[in-house]
Design a protein around this motif. Structure first.
Motif, PDB file in Angstrom:
ATOM      1  N   ASN A 103      50.049 -17.205  82.538  1.00 34.49           N
ATOM      2  CA  ASN A 103      49.799 -16.585  83.839  1.00 34.49           C
ATOM      3  C   ASN A 103      50.040 -17.529  85.009  1.00 34.49           C
ATOM      4  O   ASN A 103      50.089 -17.099  86.165  1.00 34.49           O
ATOM      5  N   SER A 104      50.204 -18.813  84.717  1.00 34.12           N
ATOM      6  CA  SER A 104      50.415 -19.780  85.796  1.00 34.12           C
ATOM      7  C   SER A 104      51.847 -19.755  86.323  1.00 34.12           C
ATOM      8  O   SER A 104      52.136 -20.310  87.382  1.00 34.12           O
ATOM      9  N   PHE A 105      52.751 -19.108  85.606  1.00 29.45           N
ATOM     10  CA  PHE A 105      54.140 -19.024  86.049  1.00 29.45           C
ATOM     11  C   PHE A 105      54.286 -17.943  87.116  1.00 29.45           C
ATOM     12  O   PHE A 105      53.827 -16.811  86.927  1.00 29.45           O
ATOM     13  N   GLU A 106      54.940 -18.292  88.205  1.00 27.97           N
ATOM     14  CA  GLU A 106      55.239 -17.304  89.239  1.00 27.97           C
ATOM     15  C   GLU A 106      56.356 -16.375  88.762  1.00 27.97           C
ATOM     16  O   GLU A 106      57.137 -16.735  87.880  1.00 27.97           O
TER      17      GLU A 106
ATOM     18  N   ASN B 251      59.114 -15.556  89.961  1.00 29.00           N
ATOM     19  CA  ASN B 251      60.484 -16.035  90.177  1.00 29.00           C
ATOM     20  C   ASN B 251      60.810 -17.311  89.402  1.00 29.00           C
ATOM     21  O   ASN B 251      61.908 -17.847  89.523  1.00 29.00           O
ATOM     22  N   ASP B 252      59.858 -17.769  88.619  1.00 30.58           N
ATOM     23  CA  ASP B 252      60.037 -18.988  87.845  1.00 30.58           C
ATOM     24  C   ASP B 252      60.762 -18.649  86.543  1.00 30.58           C
ATOM     25  O   ASP B 252      60.215 -17.973  85.667  1.00 30.58           O
ATOM     26  N   LEU B 253      62.004 -19.112  86.424  1.00 28.19           N
ATOM     27  CA  LEU B 253      62.825 -18.786  85.260  1.00 28.19           C
ATOM     28  C   LEU B 253      62.310 -19.404  83.970  1.00 28.19           C
ATOM     29  O   LEU B 253      62.712 -18.977  82.874  1.00 28.19           O
ATOM     30  N   ARG B 254      61.448 -20.383  84.064  1.00 31.90           N
ATOM     31  CA  ARG B 254      60.976 -21.052  82.863  1.00 31.90           C
ATOM     32  C   ARG B 254      60.192 -20.129  81.948  1.00 31.90           C
ATOM     33  O   ARG B 254      60.151 -20.338  80.727  1.00 31.90           O
ATOM     34  N   TYR B 255      59.573 -19.101  82.517  1.00 32.84           N
ATOM     35  CA  TYR B 255      58.801 -18.181  81.679  1.00 32.84           C
ATOM     36  C   TYR B 255      59.696 -17.544  80.622  1.00 32.84           C
ATOM     37  O   TYR B 255      59.333 -17.466  79.441  1.00 32.84           O
ATOM     38  N   ASN B 256      60.873 -17.084  81.007  1.00 33.09           N
ATOM     39  CA  ASN B 256      61.770 -16.422  80.065  1.00 33.09           C
ATOM     40  C   ASN B 256      62.648 -17.377  79.270  1.00 33.09           C
ATOM     41  O   ASN B 256      63.150 -17.018  78.203  1.00 33.09           O
ATOM     42  N   TYR B 257      62.831 -18.594  79.793  1.00 33.34           N
ATOM     43  CA  TYR B 257      63.668 -19.554  79.078  1.00 33.34           C
ATOM     44  C   TYR B 257      62.856 -20.455  78.151  1.00 33.34           C
ATOM     45  O   TYR B 257      63.376 -20.898  77.126  1.00 33.34           O
ATOM     46  N   TYR B 258      61.629 -20.733  78.516  1.00 33.67           N
ATOM     47  CA  TYR B 258      60.803 -21.632  77.712  1.00 33.67           C
ATOM     48  C   TYR B 258      59.839 -20.907  76.782  1.00 33.67           C
ATOM     49  O   TYR B 258      59.240 -21.529  75.913  1.00 33.67           O
ATOM     50  N   THR B 259      59.662 -19.598  76.985  1.00 35.71           N
ATOM     51  CA  THR B 259      58.755 -18.861  76.102  1.00 35.71           C
ATOM     52  C   THR B 259      59.479 -17.647  75.532  1.00 35.71           C
ATOM     53  O   THR B 259      60.467 -17.170  76.086  1.00 35.71           O
TER      54      THR B 259
ATOM     55  N   GLU C  63      52.557 -28.708  87.669  1.00 36.20           N
ATOM     56  CA  GLU C  63      53.978 -28.598  87.342  1.00 36.20           C
ATOM     57  C   GLU C  63      54.270 -29.217  85.985  1.00 36.20           C
ATOM     58  O   GLU C  63      55.112 -28.724  85.225  1.00 36.20           O
ATOM     59  N   ARG C  64      53.579 -30.274  85.665  1.00 30.06           N
ATOM     60  CA  ARG C  64      53.756 -30.954  84.377  1.00 30.06           C
ATOM     61  C   ARG C  64      53.412 -30.013  83.216  1.00 30.06           C
ATOM     62  O   ARG C  64      54.111 -29.977  82.205  1.00 30.06           O
ATOM     63  N   GLN C  65      52.332 -29.242  83.369  1.00 31.15           N
ATOM     64  CA  GLN C  65      51.932 -28.314  82.313  1.00 31.15           C
ATOM     65  C   GLN C  65      53.007 -27.267  82.060  1.00 31.15           C
ATOM     66  O   GLN C  65      53.295 -26.909  80.918  1.00 31.15           O
ATOM     67  N   LYS C  66      53.614 -26.760  83.132  1.00 32.47           N
ATOM     68  CA  LYS C  66      54.612 -25.700  82.978  1.00 32.47           C
ATOM     69  C   LYS C  66      55.943 -26.237  82.459  1.00 32.47           C
ATOM     70  O   LYS C  66      56.585 -25.607  81.622  1.00 32.47           O
ATOM     71  N   GLU C  67      56.367 -27.379  82.946  1.00 31.47           N
ATOM     72  CA  GLU C  67      57.661 -27.915  82.550  1.00 31.47           C
ATOM     73  C   GLU C  67      57.640 -28.467  81.131  1.00 31.47           C
ATOM     74  O   GLU C  67      58.619 -28.332  80.388  1.00 31.47           O
TER      75      GLU C  67
END
Length: 451
Positions: free
Chosen positions: A288-291, A293-301, A388-392
């Protein structure tokens, strides 16, 4: 001098090569085998499968992971014990794969350090290249070990608590008396400096091989864990001066466009989690911490239905996109930007901290959307850097190492609770739950491990 019983059990298979004579020629001498030619040592140093495995049991214990109730009955006792911070992880019939794989890498490194410079049919430059690489592999393994099985390094203490054995020679007969946290960190730094002193190569052909920038990056990580923020920053900057390429997620058609590990321009030095830890469910709070528009949600999960056993929710996706990836826990360009940001914030250079975060975020957000952060205080910049470290660095277990070190700061101390099979477990700041127990099987065979 004590018989290294578990070492024989773990490492004897190293010498049982059946079809590898073209790569590693050996001659029997008593209990040991001696590698003869420089090419033999290069073959050993290039044994990526064995030397890159870097544990990962801590991933299951960190706050990034959350088991759905329906998932709890599907996991092994090792997963369940780690997830619930048990005092004993393994049954008497089980081995500790993390311990074994890391000490195997150390044994390989020690064999090389001990023998490559006197090997035959190689140039001095070839020998020194292999020699320098071995120090980096050994340093990485000990950094993993001390942060898994030892107490957190505390810059305000003598760090005299026992951690793990320091084995620096390829001996099958040795004491397994544990060295202190301080001694292990001293050895890590010494090994990395020895790699530099022996002219570790600048540009290896593949990122699985150690390099000068990998040494600087590992020093940056090591000093961060030690709370030496200026030294950490200095080495992160040296790393980024040599390699600073970031993947632009906006240019990928999907997660399956993500580059394989060996070709990933963000990876400075590839080390991988053991495959057995792939697919752990990620926590709802983290997801839930991903905004939007943050592409990492779909690329990293990726949905939990892609894993076995499957679950509702999402898991770390990179390894699922390509079987050649693995989950990289080696040093990378994004980590160096994050380390720089955190250290700048801690040192009171707020704008530089934010600048480094924005460099990274510019490559992670959808085209035309707002990604820029801002901060007016040191504390605000630090919080942004840690978030940011947690998400990246999601899904790699870095959160566990961060929980350990942040516990030393009252501003970040937190008590964690989780329910597993209807029982509630609690992890207090700086508790023994943050130190993984050494397998009782190994202590039974080598009592000095328990002292």
């Amino acid at each position: 001098m004590k018989f290294l019983k578990f070492t024989l059990y773990i490492f004897l298979p190293i010498f049982l090569f059946n079809s590898c004579r073209d790569y590693v020629e050996v001659e029997p001498v008593g209990n040991n085998r001696i590698l003869k030619y420089t090419s033999d040592y290069r073959g050993l140093a290039n044994n990526y499968t064995e030397i890159s495995a870097s544990g990962g049991i801590y991933l299951l214990a960190d706050a990034d992971v959350e088991f759905p109730t329906s998932y709890e009955s599907k996991v092994s006792n090792i997963w369940g014990n780690s997830y619930s911070w048990k005092e004993r992880i393994y049954d008497p019939s089980q081995a500790d794969s993390d311990w074994n794989s890391l000490y195997k890498a150390i044994y390989y490194s020690n064999v090389i350090i001990n023998g490559v410079m006197s090997s035959q049919n190689g140039t001095e430059a070839q020998k020194k290249e292999i020699y320098a690489e071995a120090f980096v592999h050994r340093a990485f393994a000990y950094l993993q070990l001390v942060n898994t099985y030892g107490p957190q390094f505390d810059p305000t203490s003598a760090n005299s608590e026992k951690a793990v054995p320091l084995l620096l020679k390829p001996e099958l007969f040795s004491s397994l008396e544990r060295s202190t946290v301080g001694q292990v960190y001293d050895q890590i730094i010494s090994d990395l400096k020895d790699a530099l002193a022996n002219n570790i190569q600048d540009n290896p052909e593949f990122n699985v091989l150690p390099s000068k920038r990998a040494v600087y990056a590992l020093l940056a990580r090591t000093y961060l864990y030690m709370g030496s923020y200026q030294l950490s920053l200095d080495n992160a900057k040296k790393t980024l001066a040599m390699q600073n390429t970031l993947n632009d997620l906006k240019t990928f058609a999907s997660g399956y466009s993500y580059p394989v590990l060996i070709e990933n321009p963000e990876v400075i030095f590839s080390k991988t989690l053991l495959p057995s830890y792939n697919g752990a469910p990620l926590s709802t709070e983290l997801l839930n911490s991903f905004e939007s528009n943050d592409l990492r949600y779909n690329y990293y999960t990726i949905p939990g239905t892609n894993f076995f056993p499957s679950y509702a929710g999402r898991g770390f996706g990179i390894a699922a996109y390509s079987y050649t990836n693995g989950v990289n826990v080696g040093v990378s360009v994004p980590e160096m930007y994050l380390i720089s940001a955190e250290c700048y914030a801690r040192l009171g250079q707020t704008q530089l901290a934010i600048d480094n975060l924005n460099i990274l975020r510019a490559k992670r957000y959808k085209t035309g959307t707002t990604y820029q952060l801002s901060a007016s205080t040191k504390a605000e910049a630090l919080n942004l850097a840690l978030s940011e470290r947690q998400k990246e660095l999601i899904g790699r277990g870095f959160r566990w190492f961060d929980q350990r070190r942040l516990n030393l700061d009252p501003a970040f101390q937190k008590t964690y609770t989780r329910v597993f099979k209807t029982v509630t477990y609690t992890l207090e700041p700086n508790s023994r739950g943050y130190v993984f127990p050494i397998n009782q099987n190994y202590i039974d065979l080598n009592p000095e491990l328990g002292k």
